[in-house]
Design a protein around this motif. Sequence first.
Motif, PDB file in Angstrom:
ATOM      1  N   LEU A 264       0.825  -1.198   0.000  1.00  0.00           N
ATOM      2  CA  LEU A 264       0.000   0.000   0.000  1.00  0.00           C
ATOM      3  C   LEU A 264       0.863   1.253   0.000  1.00  0.00           C
ATOM      4  CD1 LEU A 264      -2.895   1.156   0.258  1.00  0.00           C
ATOM      5  CD2 LEU A 264      -2.536   1.176   2.740  1.00  0.00           C
ATOM      6  N   ASP A 265       0.537   2.184  -0.872  1.00  0.00           N
ATOM      7  CA  ASP A 265       1.185   3.488  -0.901  1.00  0.00           C
ATOM      8  C   ASP A 265       0.222   4.506  -0.284  1.00  0.00           C
ATOM      9  OD1 ASP A 265       2.454   5.865  -1.405  1.00  0.00           O
ATOM     10  OD2 ASP A 265       2.689   5.553  -3.556  1.00  0.00           O
ATOM     11  N   ARG A 266       0.464   4.894   0.965  1.00  0.00           N
ATOM     12  CA  ARG A 266      -0.384   5.865   1.657  1.00  0.00           C
ATOM     13  C   ARG A 266      -0.021   7.290   1.298  1.00  0.00           C
ATOM     14  NH1 ARG A 266      -0.265   6.793   6.575  1.00  0.00           N
ATOM     15  NH2 ARG A 266      -2.503   7.134   6.963  1.00  0.00           N
ATOM     16  N   GLY A 267       1.035   7.459   0.506  1.00  0.00           N
ATOM     17  CA  GLY A 267       1.449   8.803   0.159  1.00  0.00           C
ATOM     18  C   GLY A 267       1.855   9.590   1.388  1.00  0.00           C
ATOM     19  N   ASP A 268       1.763  10.910   1.298  1.00  0.00           N
ATOM     20  CA  ASP A 268       2.054  11.824   2.400  1.00  0.00           C
ATOM     21  C   ASP A 268       0.768  12.574   2.718  1.00  0.00           C
ATOM     22  OD1 ASP A 268       2.714  13.985   4.002  1.00  0.00           O
ATOM     23  OD2 ASP A 268       4.592  14.406   2.974  1.00  0.00           O
ATOM     24  N   PRO A 269       0.104  12.247   3.830  1.00  0.00           N
ATOM     25  CA  PRO A 269      -1.180  12.894   4.133  1.00  0.00           C
ATOM     26  C   PRO A 269      -1.108  14.416   4.159  1.00  0.00           C
ATOM     27  CG  PRO A 269      -0.898  10.963   5.522  1.00  0.00           C
ATOM     28  CD  PRO A 269       0.407  11.166   4.802  1.00  0.00           C
ATOM     29  N   GLN A 270      -0.025  14.971   4.691  1.00  0.00           N
ATOM     30  CA  GLN A 270       0.077  16.433   4.729  1.00  0.00           C
ATOM     31  C   GLN A 270       0.238  17.017   3.325  1.00  0.00           C
ATOM     32  OE1 GLN A 270      -0.367  18.567   7.115  1.00  0.00           O
ATOM     33  NE2 GLN A 270      -0.543  17.160   8.856  1.00  0.00           N
ATOM     34  N   ASP A 271       0.976  16.324   2.475  1.00  0.00           N
ATOM     35  CA  ASP A 271       1.105  16.761   1.084  1.00  0.00           C
ATOM     36  C   ASP A 271      -0.249  16.688   0.374  1.00  0.00           C
ATOM     37  OD1 ASP A 271       2.604  17.373  -1.453  1.00  0.00           O
ATOM     38  OD2 ASP A 271       1.923  15.354  -1.954  1.00  0.00           O
ATOM     39  N   LEU A 272      -1.011  15.628   0.653  1.00  0.00           N
ATOM     40  CA  LEU A 272      -2.349  15.501   0.074  1.00  0.00           C
ATOM     41  C   LEU A 272      -3.213  16.689   0.477  1.00  0.00           C
ATOM     42  CD1 LEU A 272      -4.131  13.377  -1.571  1.00  0.00           C
ATOM     43  CD2 LEU A 272      -5.068  12.787   0.672  1.00  0.00           C
ATOM     44  N   LEU A 273      -3.136  17.060   1.749  1.00  0.00           N
ATOM     45  CA  LEU A 273      -3.914  18.194   2.241  1.00  0.00           C
ATOM     46  C   LEU A 273      -3.523  19.482   1.522  1.00  0.00           C
ATOM     47  CD1 LEU A 273      -5.896  19.498   4.219  1.00  0.00           C
ATOM     48  CD2 LEU A 273      -4.026  19.609   5.893  1.00  0.00           C
ATOM     49  N   SER A 274      -2.239  19.712   1.362  1.00  0.00           N
ATOM     50  CA  SER A 274      -1.786  20.920   0.672  1.00  0.00           C
ATOM     51  C   SER A 274      -2.276  20.966  -0.769  1.00  0.00           C
ATOM     52  CB  SER A 274      -0.253  20.997   0.703  1.00  0.00           C
ATOM     53  OG  SER A 274       0.233  21.110   2.025  1.00  0.00           O
ATOM     54  N   CYS A 275      -2.181  19.828  -1.448  1.00  0.00           N
ATOM     55  CA  CYS A 275      -2.653  19.749  -2.839  1.00  0.00           C
ATOM     56  C   CYS A 275      -4.159  19.939  -2.913  1.00  0.00           C
ATOM     57  CB  CYS A 275      -2.254  18.413  -3.447  1.00  0.00           C
ATOM     58  SG  CYS A 275      -0.475  18.175  -3.650  1.00  0.00           S
ATOM     59  N   HIS A 276      -4.866  19.392  -1.955  1.00  0.00           N
ATOM     60  CA  HIS A 276      -6.325  19.553  -1.901  1.00  0.00           C
ATOM     61  C   HIS A 276      -6.697  21.021  -1.769  1.00  0.00           C
ATOM     62  CE1 HIS A 276     -10.400  19.503  -0.240  1.00  0.00           C
ATOM     63  NE2 HIS A 276      -9.931  20.027   0.867  1.00  0.00           N
ATOM     64  N   ARG A 277      -6.052  21.726  -0.874  1.00  0.00           N
ATOM     65  CA  ARG A 277      -6.377  23.136  -0.658  1.00  0.00           C
ATOM     66  C   ARG A 277      -6.157  23.959  -1.915  1.00  0.00           C
ATOM     67  NH1 ARG A 277      -3.525  23.630   5.316  1.00  0.00           N
ATOM     68  NH2 ARG A 277      -5.373  23.014   6.554  1.00  0.00           N
ATOM     69  N   ALA A 278      -5.094  23.667  -2.628  1.00  0.00           N
ATOM     70  CA  ALA A 278      -4.831  24.393  -3.866  1.00  0.00           C
ATOM     71  C   ALA A 278      -5.879  24.079  -4.926  1.00  0.00           C
ATOM     72  CB  ALA A 278      -3.436  24.037  -4.383  1.00  0.00           C
ATOM     73  N   LEU A 279      -6.355  22.835  -4.939  1.00  0.00           N
ATOM     74  CA  LEU A 279      -7.285  22.403  -5.975  1.00  0.00           C
ATOM     75  C   LEU A 279      -8.680  22.971  -5.771  1.00  0.00           C
ATOM     76  CD1 LEU A 279      -7.596  20.502  -8.457  1.00  0.00           C
ATOM     77  CD2 LEU A 279      -8.300  18.721  -6.846  1.00  0.00           C
ATOM     78  N   VAL A 280      -9.169  22.987  -4.541  1.00  0.00           N
ATOM     79  CA  VAL A 280     -10.579  23.321  -4.312  1.00  0.00           C
ATOM     80  C   VAL A 280     -10.846  24.816  -4.262  1.00  0.00           C
ATOM     81  CG1 VAL A 280     -10.927  21.157  -3.074  1.00  0.00           C
ATOM     82  CG2 VAL A 280     -10.409  23.243  -1.782  1.00  0.00           C
ATOM     83  N   ALA A 281      -9.800  25.616  -4.286  1.00  0.00           N
ATOM     84  CA  ALA A 281      -9.988  27.059  -4.174  1.00  0.00           C
ATOM     85  C   ALA A 281     -10.922  27.607  -5.245  1.00  0.00           C
ATOM     86  CB  ALA A 281      -8.639  27.770  -4.235  1.00  0.00           C
ATOM     87  N   GLU A 282     -10.920  26.953  -6.419  1.00  0.00           N
ATOM     88  CA  GLU A 282     -11.736  27.441  -7.535  1.00  0.00           C
ATOM     89  C   GLU A 282     -12.949  26.554  -7.802  1.00  0.00           C
ATOM     90  OE1 GLU A 282     -10.991  30.340  -8.832  1.00  0.00           O
ATOM     91  OE2 GLU A 282      -9.216  30.446  -7.543  1.00  0.00           O
ATOM     92  N   LEU A 283     -13.329  25.740  -6.820  1.00  0.00           N
ATOM     93  CA  LEU A 283     -14.461  24.820  -7.008  1.00  0.00           C
ATOM     94  C   LEU A 283     -15.503  25.045  -5.911  1.00  0.00           C
ATOM     95  CD1 LEU A 283     -12.541  21.509  -7.882  1.00  0.00           C
ATOM     96  CD2 LEU A 283     -13.718  23.054  -9.475  1.00  0.00           C
ATOM     97  N   PRO A 284     -16.323  26.067  -6.053  1.00  0.00           N
ATOM     98  CA  PRO A 284     -17.280  26.410  -4.995  1.00  0.00           C
ATOM     99  C   PRO A 284     -18.506  25.502  -4.915  1.00  0.00           C
ATOM    100  CG  PRO A 284     -17.588  27.859  -6.872  1.00  0.00           C
ATOM    101  CD  PRO A 284     -16.385  27.018  -7.184  1.00  0.00           C
ATOM    102  N   SER A 285     -18.676  24.599  -5.884  1.00  0.00           N
ATOM    103  CA  SER A 285     -19.893  23.791  -5.931  1.00  0.00           C
ATOM    104  C   SER A 285     -19.728  22.402  -5.330  1.00  0.00           C
ATOM    105  CB  SER A 285     -20.368  23.657  -7.390  1.00  0.00           C
ATOM    106  OG  SER A 285     -20.647  24.924  -7.951  1.00  0.00           O
ATOM    107  N   LEU A 286     -18.670  22.163  -4.579  1.00  0.00           N
ATOM    108  CA  LEU A 286     -18.422  20.829  -4.047  1.00  0.00           C
ATOM    109  C   LEU A 286     -19.511  20.396  -3.060  1.00  0.00           C
ATOM    110  CD1 LEU A 286     -14.565  20.781  -3.455  1.00  0.00           C
ATOM    111  CD2 LEU A 286     -15.863  19.644  -5.259  1.00  0.00           C
ATOM    112  N   VAL A 287     -19.950  19.168  -3.238  1.00  0.00           N
ATOM    113  CA  VAL A 287     -20.921  18.544  -2.348  1.00  0.00           C
ATOM    114  C   VAL A 287     -20.220  17.668  -1.318  1.00  0.00           C
ATOM    115  CG1 VAL A 287     -22.803  16.840  -2.257  1.00  0.00           C
ATOM    116  CG2 VAL A 287     -22.798  18.607  -4.027  1.00  0.00           C
ATOM    117  N   ALA A 288     -19.182  16.946  -1.756  1.00  0.00           N
ATOM    118  CA  ALA A 288     -18.504  16.016  -0.860  1.00  0.00           C
ATOM    119  C   ALA A 288     -17.038  15.877  -1.253  1.00  0.00           C
ATOM    120  CB  ALA A 288     -19.186  14.652  -0.887  1.00  0.00           C
ATOM    121  N   VAL A 289     -16.198  15.649  -0.238  1.00  0.00           N
ATOM    122  CA  VAL A 289     -14.762  15.459  -0.431  1.00  0.00           C
ATOM    123  C   VAL A 289     -14.320  14.295   0.443  1.00  0.00           C
ATOM    124  CG1 VAL A 289     -12.467  16.435  -0.065  1.00  0.00           C
ATOM    125  CG2 VAL A 289     -14.293  17.875  -0.976  1.00  0.00           C
ATOM    126  N   GLY A 290     -13.494  13.410  -0.113  1.00  0.00           N
ATOM    127  CA  GLY A 290     -13.006  12.280   0.666  1.00  0.00           C
ATOM    128  C   GLY A 290     -11.891  11.558  -0.039  1.00  0.00           C
TER     129      GLY A 290
END
Length: 313
Positions: A264-290
């Motif tokens: 299993l490759d769990r990646g880097d959870p903190q890196d995932l969080l940083s990438c997530h924040r950058a991605l969702v900044a321009e997506l105001p219509s999100l219903v769910a994230v996981g």
Amino acid sequence: MTTPTHVPTSASRPFLTEGGLETDLIFNHGVDLPEFAAFPLVTTMAGRASLTAYFADYVAIARAQGTGAVFETPTWRASSDWGTRLGYDADQLDQINRSAVQLLHQVAATSHDIPVVVSGNVGPRVDGYAVGGAMSRAEATAYHRPQITSLVAGGADQIGALTMTYTDEAAGIVEAATEVGAPVAISFTVETDGRLPSGASLATAIERVDQLTDGAAAYFGINCAHPTHMARALEQTGPWERLGLLRYNASRASHEELDEAVELDRGDPQDLLSCHRALVAELPSLVAVGGCCGTDIEHVGLLHGGPVMVGSA
């Protein structure tokens, strides 16, 4: 078509979803899932207990973070072709799909303070990483109709299709759900270049499904890809107001690399969080994230304001 009344609107905070159910159970809990199928767990007391404990952890995160949850039934491979490969006939699959919905409603019933949407999950007929055996839209409607009918009969709040690789199958699922009056969310997967396994751009795929189905899908999503891969899909102009769901892979690896991985490759959870924040900044219509493959409660907790760690059974 409308989503259930307790699904958040684009003006509210996105609900959470579970993480990567199958990879979490296999690699973190030692559960054997032949053909990567979780639905057989619904048929045994031990399996149902394992699933109940799994989803209860995410209820705890939702409660701690003050959000709701959109939970997918463990039926991603509970359609006829996969059922046949695993020795289940049509009547058994009908009961399993219904029971999977009821199990999640039981989880929701013990969590009155947390709004829970039970999404009847439908997966691709062939594979979530490749297009092989592509169907026409009519063929896809006919293939997926029995499972969708069972999920709705079991009480699913909506239908959720994950890891779609091409437009005709996605459109067929929308049509089958529309026939039985169920809201439906369609989530595509993308490769490292941001395009679907079929080669289509995400923008084209969403626009084409909406064109074929008169815009009947409640919303669209992306799953089973790292946020850096999703970002490439969103670089071009597209109908991003239709994007309501993001479910991330923990790893930056390609689908091909993940398919061949034995650990299993769990990646880097903190890196995932940083990438997530950058991605969702321009997506105001999100219903769910996981999460999706490789993610667990730590990743999802961080995505929703963690860290949150709860005990897993």
